[in-house]
Design an enzyme around this catalytic site. Structure first.
Site, PDB file in Angstrom:
ATOM      1  CB  CYS A 121      -6.487  22.676   0.409  1.00  0.00           C
ATOM      2  SG  CYS A 121      -7.531  22.212   1.779  1.00  0.00           S
TER       3      CYS A 121
ATOM      4  CD  GLU B  35      -4.395   4.228  -1.107  1.00  0.00           C
ATOM      5  OE1 GLU B  35      -3.350   3.751  -1.534  1.00  0.00           O
ATOM      6  OE2 GLU B  35      -4.507   5.425  -0.791  1.00  0.00           O
TER       7      GLU B  35
ATOM      8  CD1 TRP C 138      -8.535  15.150   1.665  1.00  0.00           C
ATOM      9  CD2 TRP C 138      -7.709  16.082   3.536  1.00  0.00           C
ATOM     10  NE1 TRP C 138      -8.331  14.146   2.586  1.00  0.00           N
ATOM     11  CE2 TRP C 138      -7.833  14.677   3.741  1.00  0.00           C
ATOM     12  CE3 TRP C 138      -7.213  16.855   4.576  1.00  0.00           C
ATOM     13  CZ2 TRP C 138      -7.458  14.053   4.933  1.00  0.00           C
ATOM     14  CZ3 TRP C 138      -6.854  16.241   5.766  1.00  0.00           C
ATOM     15  CH2 TRP C 138      -6.980  14.857   5.920  1.00  0.00           C
TER      16      TRP C 138
ATOM     17  CG  ASN D 258      -2.527  23.611   1.371  1.00  0.00           C
ATOM     18  OD1 ASN D 258      -3.027  22.736   2.074  1.00  0.00           O
ATOM     19  ND2 ASN D 258      -1.365  23.443   0.747  1.00  0.00           N
ATOM     20  N   GLY D 259      -3.676  24.311   4.587  1.00  0.00           N
ATOM     21  CA  GLY D 259      -2.950  24.155   5.851  1.00  0.00           C
ATOM     22  C   GLY D 259      -3.924  24.112   7.017  1.00  0.00           C
TER      23      GLY D 259
ATOM     24  CE  LYS E  34      -0.147  10.406  -6.263  1.00  0.00           C
ATOM     25  NZ  LYS E  34      -0.064   8.949  -5.988  1.00  0.00           N
TER      26      LYS E  34
ATOM     27  CD  GLU F 270       1.948  -0.187  -0.994  1.00  0.00           C
ATOM     28  OE1 GLU F 270       1.982   0.333   0.123  1.00  0.00           O
ATOM     29  OE2 GLU F 270       1.531   0.406  -2.008  1.00  0.00           O
TER      30      GLU F 270
ATOM     31  NE  ARG G 205      -1.748  20.935  -2.932  1.00  0.00           N
ATOM     32  CZ  ARG G 205      -0.468  20.850  -2.658  1.00  0.00           C
ATOM     33  NH1 ARG G 205       0.360  20.389  -3.551  1.00  0.00           N
ATOM     34  NH2 ARG G 205      -0.006  21.229  -1.494  1.00  0.00           N
TER      35      ARG G 205
ATOM     36  CG  HIS H 113       2.998 -14.522  18.516  1.00  0.00           C
ATOM     37  ND1 HIS H 113       3.390 -15.318  19.564  1.00  0.00           N
ATOM     38  CD2 HIS H 113       3.885 -14.742  17.515  1.00  0.00           C
ATOM     39  CE1 HIS H 113       4.485 -15.971  19.226  1.00  0.00           C
ATOM     40  NE2 HIS H 113       4.806 -15.646  17.983  1.00  0.00           N
TER      41      HIS H 113
ATOM     42  CE  LYS I 192      -1.765   1.548  -2.946  1.00  0.00           C
ATOM     43  NZ  LYS I 192      -0.402   1.967  -2.722  1.00  0.00           N
TER      44      LYS I 192
HETATM   45  O1  M6R Z   1       3.811  11.776  -1.533  1.00  0.00           O
HETATM   46  P1  M6R Z   1       4.227  10.783  -0.497  1.00  0.00           P
HETATM   47  O2  M6R Z   1       4.924   9.599  -1.107  1.00  0.00           O
HETATM   48  O3  M6R Z   1       5.074  11.403   0.597  1.00  0.00           O
HETATM   49  O4  M6R Z   1       2.910  10.275   0.164  1.00  0.00           O
HETATM   50  C1  M6R Z   1       2.933   9.427   1.277  1.00  0.00           C
HETATM   51  C2  M6R Z   1       1.587   8.782   1.504  1.00  0.00           C
HETATM   52  O5  M6R Z   1       0.630   9.760   1.758  1.00  0.00           O
HETATM   53  C3  M6R Z   1       1.146   7.951   0.301  1.00  0.00           C
HETATM   54  O6  M6R Z   1       2.083   7.001  -0.036  1.00  0.00           O
HETATM   55  C4  M6R Z   1      -0.201   7.248   0.594  1.00  0.00           C
HETATM   56  O7  M6R Z   1      -0.017   6.307   1.594  1.00  0.00           O
HETATM   57  C5  M6R Z   1      -0.748   6.633  -0.686  1.00  0.00           C
HETATM   58  N1  M6R Z   1      -2.038   7.164  -0.986  1.00  0.00           N
HETATM   59  C6  M6R Z   1      -0.878   5.162  -0.641  1.00  0.00           C
HETATM   60  O8  M6R Z   1      -1.294   4.641  -1.853  1.00  0.00           O
END
Ligand code: M6R
Length: 605
Positions: free
Chosen positions: A2, A485, A74, A98-99, A600, A478, A27, A501, A482
Site C-alpha cells: 500500500c 510473475e 495491496w 500501510n502495514g 513493486k 530468475e 506499492r 533426482h 520472471k
Molecule cells: O525492492 P526489492 O529488490 O527488495 O524487492 C524484492 C522482491 O520483492 C522483488 O525483486 C520481486 O521479486 C520482483 N517483483 C521480481 O521481479
C-alpha cells in the site's frame, strides 16, 4: 504494501492526491481511495481497481477540501473491493494505513463486545474505531498516541479529523513514512518519489514517531510523546524522471535501457584512466573480514545467489546467501568479522529491512546495495552502494537486477584485490572486460525477434523448466520467476544436474525447457543434462555463447549470445529470459507493468 499520501494546503488537494497516488501505484494497485475535509465534513471516495478509476469517480463527483489523505491498496485483510478500500472513516475520523495490524482480531473482538459494528474485513478499521473512542475525550494527537500503544504489527498511518479542519497526523512503526515541506503546503507520503513533484525538502519518520502537520507547520514526537526535531534533507534533482517514452510499457523500456544502466553504473564506480574500482569507506578491514552473507528477496535474492559464485571464485571468503524472510527468524550466529550485505531495489522490502535491523541489534557490520538511495535500507546500513539504475517502475525487476549483479561483481573483485587474492593484471583485465558489457548487452537485445517467435510455444503448454549450472543456475531461477510473475504460467528453475533426482519425471512431449549454457566450465555437463531432457520429449530453447552449430542438433531453438569473459555470462544470459517472459505475457495480454496480486515494493512481511 500500500501507498499513502496526505496533503495540508491552502488550495484544493484532490488532484495532487491523485497525482501522488499514481506515483505510489507501484506499492499496490487493487483499490484506491481518498478523503478530503471541507467545512467539517469528510468526503470519502473509494473504489476497487486502479487510481484511474478513482479519478473518473472524482470527475463526476469532486471531493472538495484543502486537506486530504489518499491510499492505494495491496490487499492483506479482505478482498480488494470498494468497502475494503481505504480510507476507513467514521463520523469523526478517517484513516489510511500501510502495514498489518497483527492483533486486529483481538481488538476487533473487544470492540464488537462493546457494540461496535465493522463495515469492512480489514485490519485497518480497528484503528479507526479505536481512534473514534479515544477522540470522545481527547485531542487528536493524544488520541492517536494512545491508540498506537494498543496496536501490534507494522503501520504507516495518515489520519484526518472531522472537527479539526487543519491538521493531518502521520505515524510510523515498521512501514516507511516521509514528510515533505513546501510554502503553504506540507505533506506525508510513503516515499519521497510521491512527493518529488511537489517538494524536494523531506524528513523521514523513525519507528515510533508521530507527526502533526498543518499547511504552515510540522511537529514531530517520538514514541515517548517527547517533541523532537528532524533533519530536513534536500533531495537531488531527478534527472531520470520515469517516462515511458515510445515504449509500450515501462518493463520494455527498462529491459532496453540496460546497456545504459550498465554504463552509468560502471562510470559511477570505475576510474577508467587507472582501471580501478572506487569503493571507499569499507565498514570492515577488507583484509580481516572472513565471511560475507548476502541477503535479499525475490530477484534481489537471485542476484545474491549469482554473487556467491563470484565471491567464492575470486576470494577466500566463505559465503552464505539467505532469503530475508528466513534469515530474520533463524538462530543466526552473528560474527564481527563478517560483512552482512543487503540487496534491495526499493530499499523498503519489509523482510530485508527487518533482517538488517536484526544485524544492527547484533552489532555487526552491514552494507546495502539499493536503487533508491533515500530508502530505509540505505539509511540504516553502515555502508551504502547505490546501483544508479534510475527509477524502476515495472513490477518485474529487470534493470535493477543487472545493477545489483554489477555492484556485487565489482565488490567481489575489489575485495579480492584488496586482500591480494587476485593478480593485479587479472584484476585490471576483469575491469577492462566489464567496460565492454554495455555494447554486448546491446547485442543481446537483438535476440528479441527470435524470442518473440518462440514465445508462442509457451501459450498452450502445461508449464516450463529453466535449467542451468554454476552462475547460470540462479539465472535459470530468475528466468522462471520472471515468466511466472508476468504471464501467470507455471515455471520452475532448477540446477541442470538435479533433474535426474526428481524433476525429470515432469518432462513429457513438447514441454518447453530453457537451457542456459554459456561457454564455461559447466558447458558440457549442462549439455549432457539437456540431452537427457531431449530424450524424454522436452522442447529445448538453448541460450548459449558457444556458437558451435553441432550443439544445436535436436534443439528447437538456439539463442546465440556474444562471447564474453566467462564470469560475466550471467549479465548476457539474463536478457533473453527477460524478453521471453515479456513476450509470453504480451501474447497473453497480461498487464505487464502491474501483474496481478503483486506490488513493486513489498512493505509487509
Ligand atoms: O525492492 P526489492 O529488490 O527488495 O524487492 C524484492 C522482491 O520483492 C522483488 O525483486 C520481486 O521479486 C520482483 N517483483 C521480481 O521481479
Amino acid at each position: 504494501m500500500c501507498g499513502i499520501i496526505g496533503i495540508a494546503s491552502n488550495k484544493s488537494v484532490s488532484s495532487n492526491i491523485i497525482n501522488s497516488l499514481k506515483k505510489l501505484e507501484y506499492r499496490g494497485y487493487d483499490s484506491a481511495g481518498l478523503a478530503t475535509l471541507k467545512n467539517n465534513v469528510i468526503n470519502e471516495k473509494k473504489c476497487s481497481g486502479r487510481v484511474e478509476q478513482l479519478e473518473k469517480i472524482l470527475f463526476k463527483t469532486p471531493a472538495e477540501g484543502s486537506l486530504g489523505i489518499g491510499h492505494v491498496r495491496w490487499a492483506t485483510h479482505g478482498i480488494p473491493n470498494e468497502i475494503n478500500a481505504h480510507p476507513h472513516s467514521t463520523e469523526v475520523v478517517s484513516v489510511v494505513h500501510n502495514g498489518i495490524i497483527e492483533n486486529s482480531s483481538d481488538l476487533k473482538r473487544s470492540l464488537e463486545n462493546k457494540g461496535k459494528k465493522f463495515k469492512s474485513q480489514t485490519d485497518t478499521e480497528v484503528i479507526t474505531l479505536l481512534l473514534a473512542e479515544e477522540l470522545k475525550n481527547k485531542k487528536p494527537l493524544e488520541a492517536v498516541q494512545d491508540t498506537l500503544v494498543k496496536l501490534k504489527g507494522s503501520f504507516a498511518l495518515g489520519i484526518i479529523f472531522k472537527n479539526f479542519n487543519n491538521i493531518i497526523i502521520g505515524a510510523r512503526r515498521g512501514s516507511p513514512l516521509a514528510v515533505g515541506y513546501s510554502k503553504n503546503e506540507n505533506y506525508i507520503g510513503s516515499d519521497s518519489y510521491a512527493l518529488k513533484s511537489m517538494t524536494n525538502k523531506i524528513s523521514y519518520l523513525e519507528d515510533g514517531d508521530v507527526c502533526i502537520l498543518t499547511k504552515d507547520s510540522v511537529e514531530f514526537y517520538d514514541s515517548n510523546k517527547k517533541k523532537i526535531n528532524k533533519k530536513v534533507l534536500i533531495l537531488s534533482e531527478d534527472k531520470n524522471i520515469a517516462q515511458k517514452g515510445d515504449y509500450k510499457n515501462f518493463m520494455s523500456k527498462e529491459i532496453f535501457e540496460q546497456p545504459i544502466t550498465a554504463k552509468n553504473c560502471i562510470n559511477e564506480y570505475i576510474d577508467k584512466s587507472r582501471d580501478e574500482i572506487n569503493f571507499y569507506n569499507f565498514p570492515l578491514n577488507p583484509k580481516t573480514v572472513n565471511k560475507v552473507v548476502l541477503i535479499g528477496c525475490g530477484t534481489a535474492y537471485h542476484s545474491c545467489l549469482v554473487a556467491k559464485y563470484w565471491f567464492e571464485e575470486f576470494t577466500s571468503l566463505s559465503v552464505e546467501t539467505d532469503i530475508a524472510s528466513e534469515f530474520r527468524y533463524r538462530s543466526i550466529k552473528f560474527s564481527k568479522d563478517c560483512l552482512y550485505l543487503f540487496v534491495s531495489q526499493s530499499g523498503e522490502t519489509a523482510d530485508t529491512s527487518a533482517a538488517l535491523d536484526l544485524c544492527k541489534k547484533n552489532k555487526v557490520k552491514t552494507c546495502s546495495i539499493v536503487n533508491v538511495v533515500e530508502s530505509s535500507i540505505a539509511r540504516n546500513a553502515d555502508w551504502v552502494l547505490p546501483i544508479h539504475a534510475g527509477p524502476e517502475i515495472g513490477v518485474a525487476s529487470t534493470k535493477a537486477f543487472l545493477g545489483q549483479m554489477l555492484l556485487l561483481y565489482m565488490l567481489s573483485i575489489k575485495l579480492a584485490d584488496l586482500r591480494n587474492e587476485i593478480d593485479k593484471k587479472e584484476y585490471q583485465t576483469k575491469i577492462s572486460d566489464l567496460k565492454k558489457l554495455p555494447n554486448l548487452l546491446e547485442k543481446c537485445l537483438k535476440s528479441e525477434e527470435k524470442i518473440q517467435f518462440v514465445a508462442k510455444d509457451f501459450l498452450n503448454s502445461k508449464g516450463s523448466m529453466f535449467l542451468g549450472r554454476g552462475f547460470s543456475f540462479p539465472i535459470a531461477l530468475e528466468g522462471a520467476l520472471k515468466l511466472k510473475e508476468l504471464s501467470y504460467l507455471h515455471a520452475e528453475g532448477y540446477p541442470a544436474g538435479e533433474m535426474k533426482h526428481g524433476p525429470l519425471a515432469l518432462i513429457e512431449d513438447g514441454l518447453p525447457v530453457i537451457v542456459v549454457a554459456p561457454n564455461d566450465k559447466y558447458f558440457h555437463k549442462t549439455l549432457s543434462n539437456m540431452q537427457e531432457v531431449i530424450a524424454r520429449g522436452g522442447k529445448i530453447l538453448l541460450i548459449t555463447n558457444n556458437n558451435d552449430s553441432v550443439i544445436s542438433e535436436n534443439v528447437r531453438f538456439t539463442i546465440n549470445l556474444p562471447s564474453i569473459e566467462k564470469s560475466l555470462s550471467p549479465f548476457l544470459s539474463t536478457i533473453p529470459l527477460q524478453l521471453l517472459a515479456y513476450h509470453v505475457a504480451l501474447l497473453k495480454k497480461c498487464d505487464i507493468d502491474k501483474p496481478r496480486n503483486l506490488a513493486k515494493s513489498v512493505t509487509v512481511e
